[in-house]
Design a protein around this motif. Sequence first.
Motif, PDB file in Angstrom:
ATOM      1  N   LEU A  37       0.808  -1.112  -0.227  1.00 31.88           N
ATOM      2  CA  LEU A  37       0.027   0.004  -0.055  1.00 31.88           C
ATOM      3  C   LEU A  37       0.767   1.282   0.161  1.00 31.88           C
ATOM      4  O   LEU A  37       0.651   2.306  -0.824  1.00 31.88           O
ATOM      5  CB  LEU A  37      -0.863   0.052   1.198  1.00 31.88           C
ATOM      6  CG  LEU A  37      -1.949  -1.059   1.291  1.00 31.88           C
ATOM      7  CD1 LEU A  37      -3.070  -0.909   2.491  1.00 31.88           C
ATOM      8  CD2 LEU A  37      -2.698  -1.250   0.065  1.00 31.88           C
ATOM      9  N   GLU A  38       1.965   1.195   0.926  1.00 31.78           N
ATOM     10  CA  GLU A  38       2.633   2.396   0.673  1.00 31.78           C
ATOM     11  C   GLU A  38       3.514   2.638  -0.593  1.00 31.78           C
ATOM     12  O   GLU A  38       3.336   3.905  -0.947  1.00 31.78           O
ATOM     13  CB  GLU A  38       3.849   2.258   1.869  1.00 31.78           C
ATOM     14  CG  GLU A  38       3.503   2.447   3.176  1.00 31.78           C
ATOM     15  CD  GLU A  38       4.355   1.650   4.345  1.00 31.78           C
ATOM     16  OE1 GLU A  38       5.449   1.470   3.889  1.00 31.78           O
ATOM     17  OE2 GLU A  38       3.648   1.610   5.532  1.00 31.78           O
ATOM     18  N   ARG A  39       3.783   1.675  -1.345  1.00 32.50           N
ATOM     19  CA  ARG A  39       4.557   2.009  -2.507  1.00 32.50           C
ATOM     20  C   ARG A  39       3.397   2.160  -3.760  1.00 32.50           C
ATOM     21  O   ARG A  39       3.793   2.941  -4.305  1.00 32.50           O
ATOM     22  CB  ARG A  39       5.058   0.469  -3.057  1.00 32.50           C
ATOM     23  CG  ARG A  39       6.250   0.208  -2.187  1.00 32.50           C
ATOM     24  CD  ARG A  39       7.119  -0.861  -3.029  1.00 32.50           C
ATOM     25  NE  ARG A  39       6.245  -1.859  -3.408  1.00 32.50           N
ATOM     26  CZ  ARG A  39       6.037  -3.156  -2.583  1.00 32.50           C
ATOM     27  NH1 ARG A  39       6.453  -3.061  -1.202  1.00 32.50           N
ATOM     28  NH2 ARG A  39       5.181  -4.172  -3.095  1.00 32.50           N
ATOM     29  N   GLU A  40       1.979   1.553  -3.650  1.00 32.38           N
ATOM     30  CA  GLU A  40       1.379   1.481  -4.715  1.00 32.38           C
ATOM     31  C   GLU A  40      -0.071   2.303  -4.550  1.00 32.38           C
ATOM     32  O   GLU A  40      -0.903   2.713  -5.418  1.00 32.38           O
ATOM     33  CB  GLU A  40       1.220   0.417  -5.471  1.00 32.38           C
ATOM     34  CG  GLU A  40       2.511  -0.311  -5.990  1.00 32.38           C
ATOM     35  CD  GLU A  40       2.420  -1.606  -6.576  1.00 32.38           C
ATOM     36  OE1 GLU A  40       1.300  -1.801  -7.453  1.00 32.38           O
ATOM     37  OE2 GLU A  40       3.340  -2.494  -6.444  1.00 32.38           O
ATOM     38  N   TYR A  41      -0.560   2.027  -3.434  1.00 29.83           N
ATOM     39  CA  TYR A  41      -1.787   2.231  -2.857  1.00 29.83           C
ATOM     40  C   TYR A  41      -2.072   3.240  -1.658  1.00 29.83           C
ATOM     41  O   TYR A  41      -2.671   2.664  -0.623  1.00 29.83           O
ATOM     42  CB  TYR A  41      -2.868   1.293  -2.712  1.00 29.83           C
ATOM     43  CG  TYR A  41      -3.014   0.147  -4.031  1.00 29.83           C
ATOM     44  CD1 TYR A  41      -3.831   0.750  -5.103  1.00 29.83           C
ATOM     45  CD2 TYR A  41      -2.196  -0.825  -4.227  1.00 29.83           C
ATOM     46  CE1 TYR A  41      -3.665  -0.345  -6.326  1.00 29.83           C
ATOM     47  CE2 TYR A  41      -1.895  -1.704  -5.395  1.00 29.83           C
ATOM     48  CZ  TYR A  41      -2.896  -1.160  -6.416  1.00 29.83           C
ATOM     49  OH  TYR A  41      -2.914  -2.220  -7.463  1.00 29.83           O
ATOM     50  N   PRO A  42      -1.222   4.298  -1.566  1.00 28.91           N
ATOM     51  CA  PRO A  42      -1.014   5.155  -0.256  1.00 28.91           C
ATOM     52  C   PRO A  42      -2.568   5.391   0.274  1.00 28.91           C
ATOM     53  O   PRO A  42      -2.703   5.506   1.443  1.00 28.91           O
ATOM     54  CB  PRO A  42      -0.311   6.159  -0.516  1.00 28.91           C
ATOM     55  CG  PRO A  42      -0.230   6.523  -1.895  1.00 28.91           C
ATOM     56  CD  PRO A  42      -0.360   4.973  -2.492  1.00 28.91           C
ATOM     57  N   HIS A  43      -3.641   5.709  -0.602  1.00 24.55           N
ATOM     58  CA  HIS A  43      -4.823   6.136  -0.235  1.00 24.55           C
ATOM     59  C   HIS A  43      -5.534   5.123   0.549  1.00 24.55           C
ATOM     60  O   HIS A  43      -6.516   5.418   1.342  1.00 24.55           O
ATOM     61  CB  HIS A  43      -5.634   6.488  -1.328  1.00 24.55           C
ATOM     62  CG  HIS A  43      -5.914   5.525  -2.206  1.00 24.55           C
ATOM     63  ND1 HIS A  43      -5.076   4.920  -3.197  1.00 24.55           N
ATOM     64  CD2 HIS A  43      -7.266   4.770  -2.447  1.00 24.55           C
ATOM     65  CE1 HIS A  43      -5.526   3.928  -4.029  1.00 24.55           C
ATOM     66  NE2 HIS A  43      -6.960   4.043  -3.532  1.00 24.55           N
ATOM     67  N   LEU A  44      -5.006   3.538   0.695  1.00 21.24           N
ATOM     68  CA  LEU A  44      -5.772   2.761   1.488  1.00 21.24           C
ATOM     69  C   LEU A  44      -5.072   2.452   2.749  1.00 21.24           C
ATOM     70  O   LEU A  44      -5.540   1.685   3.391  1.00 21.24           O
ATOM     71  CB  LEU A  44      -5.678   1.321   0.527  1.00 21.24           C
ATOM     72  CG  LEU A  44      -6.494   1.504  -0.768  1.00 21.24           C
ATOM     73  CD1 LEU A  44      -6.085   0.218  -1.585  1.00 21.24           C
ATOM     74  CD2 LEU A  44      -7.850   1.593  -0.439  1.00 21.24           C
ATOM     75  N   LEU A  45      -4.044   3.406   3.252  1.00 25.00           N
ATOM     76  CA  LEU A  45      -3.579   2.805   4.524  1.00 25.00           C
ATOM     77  C   LEU A  45      -4.552   3.554   5.541  1.00 25.00           C
ATOM     78  O   LEU A  45      -4.986   4.696   5.710  1.00 25.00           O
ATOM     79  CB  LEU A  45      -2.178   3.853   4.674  1.00 25.00           C
ATOM     80  CG  LEU A  45      -0.971   3.124   3.682  1.00 25.00           C
ATOM     81  CD1 LEU A  45      -0.112   4.309   3.465  1.00 25.00           C
ATOM     82  CD2 LEU A  45      -0.639   1.770   4.372  1.00 25.00           C
TER      83      LEU A  45
END
Length: 142
Positions: A133-141
């Motif tokens: 998530l940090e690399r590719e989907y930060p909005h999902l953290l």
Amino acid sequence: MGGAEFSSPKEFRTVMDRVFQLMDEDPEMGPRLRDADVPQRFEFTDVDLVMNIRAARSGEDGNLRWEWTDDVDWKPKVRMEMSSETANKYFQGKENVAMAIARRRIKTGGDVKAALSLIPITKPVYASYRSLLEREYPHLLA
């Protein structure tokens, strides 16, 4: 409710495929999940998706098989129903399954004890999922 949300059911499915791939390919988790052999059916209510997952059978590659349909040749031992947000929090290690069941954020059926026995096996995925998530989907953290 706010918080981390998937942009679409398609994004949810893509991200979940990645999570199950992480578990399937992990040299520790994959074989342990295969050996546990607990077929499960997940229903993600808010994105209107169903996933059935089982252990790989003899002669099949990998450790896990999952299909985004109920049209499968196996019966789930466990059924779980939850929102995409609950699934996202769970894979980040931010959702306690027993508490979520008690609070009805996760509705269950079948052999829940078998499902709970998988939780210690899947714990290592939390860190892998968070780094994805940090690399590719930060909005999902969460």
